[in-house]
Design a protein around this motif. Structure first.
Motif, PDB file in Angstrom:
ATOM      1  N   LEU A  76       0.835  -1.202   0.000  1.00  0.00           N
ATOM      2  CA  LEU A  76       0.000   0.000   0.000  1.00  0.00           C
ATOM      3  C   LEU A  76       0.873   1.257   0.000  1.00  0.00           C
ATOM      4  N   ARG A  77       0.385   2.329  -0.644  1.00  0.00           N
ATOM      5  CA  ARG A  77      -0.899   2.369  -1.313  1.00  0.00           C
ATOM      6  C   ARG A  77      -0.774   2.166  -2.812  1.00  0.00           C
ATOM      7  N   LEU A  80      -1.738  -0.906  -5.116  1.00  0.00           N
ATOM      8  CA  LEU A  80      -3.136  -1.250  -5.391  1.00  0.00           C
ATOM      9  C   LEU A  80      -3.464  -1.164  -6.874  1.00  0.00           C
ATOM     10  N   HIS A  97      -2.788  -7.443   1.325  1.00  0.00           N
ATOM     11  CA  HIS A  97      -2.311  -6.059   1.409  1.00  0.00           C
ATOM     12  C   HIS A  97      -1.303  -5.928   2.533  1.00  0.00           C
TER      13      HIS A  97
END
Length: 207
Positions: A76-77, A80, A97
């Motif tokens: 992250l981020r 993504l 994640h």
């Protein structure tokens, strides 16, 4: 081992991503497109078996994926955007994640979130992060995956610095790195040169 994907489409799209004039919408689209092309290369050795089925014309034996199931793990981020694109290619893959940020003073990774599939040890894992700069965050993420039992790990990045590549090769020599390019070096602030700026900021329109 490092694989640089030199396909003309990848290199063209990466150049557009580097351009300071490229806006958020186009940058986001380009990041997704490059991610798909990187996944094509990173997954070229997925195992196949055959399955018997009927086409509208006749019955036959045809190739289907076999072997280990897949997991996509986004750092992250910024990771993504890559995972969201790649999961369209492998919709049965589970998604994890790992939240890390780089301390601006020490440049060391600080963990704040970790959520992985329960069966991560049984899956082939593809870690996504657009930028491999100092390598600290990626190395820490890979270590957390290994601590959870993952053994077959590939790191996919759009852009890398030699310093980051060296860290992964030192800390995790068993991890295959797939990138669109390895740039010149890191500057005093830990940014890749010539680079493309901060990938997260350019993807999400933040500063």
């Amino acid at each position: 081992m490092v694989s640089v994907v030199t396909h003309p489409l990848v290199q063209h799209k990466l150049t557009l991503m580097r351009d300071v004039r490229t806006g958020v919408k186009e940058f986001r689209e380009l990041a997704s497109e490059v991610s798909l092309l990187l996944a094509y290369e990173a997954m070229r050795d997925l195992e196949l078996t055959t399955e018997t089925l009927e086409t509208p014309i006749q019955q036959g034996d045809f190739p289907v994926l076999t072997g280990k199931k897949l997991a996509l793990v986004a750092i992250l981020r910024a990771g993504l955007i890559m995972t969201e694109a790649i999961v369209t290619l492998v919709p049965a893959a589970k998604v994890g994640h790992i939240g890390l940020y780089r301390d601006p003073e020490t440049l060391l990774p600080v963990a704040y979130y970790n959520k992985l599939p329960a069966d991560i040890a049984e899956r082939r894992v593809f870690v996504t992060d657009p930028m491999l700069a100092t390598g600290g965050s990626a190395s820490a993420a890979i270590q957390s995956l290994k601590d959870a039992g993952a053994q077959n790990i590939t790191l996919m990045c759009i852009l890398a610095a030699p310093e980051g590549v060296a860290v992964i090769e030192r800390d995790h020599p068993d991890v295959h790195i797939v990138v669109a390019a390895v740039d010149s070096h890191l500057n005093d602030h830990g940014y890749i040169v010539p680079g493309l700026g901060d990938a997260g900021d350019r993807i999400y329109g933040t500063k």
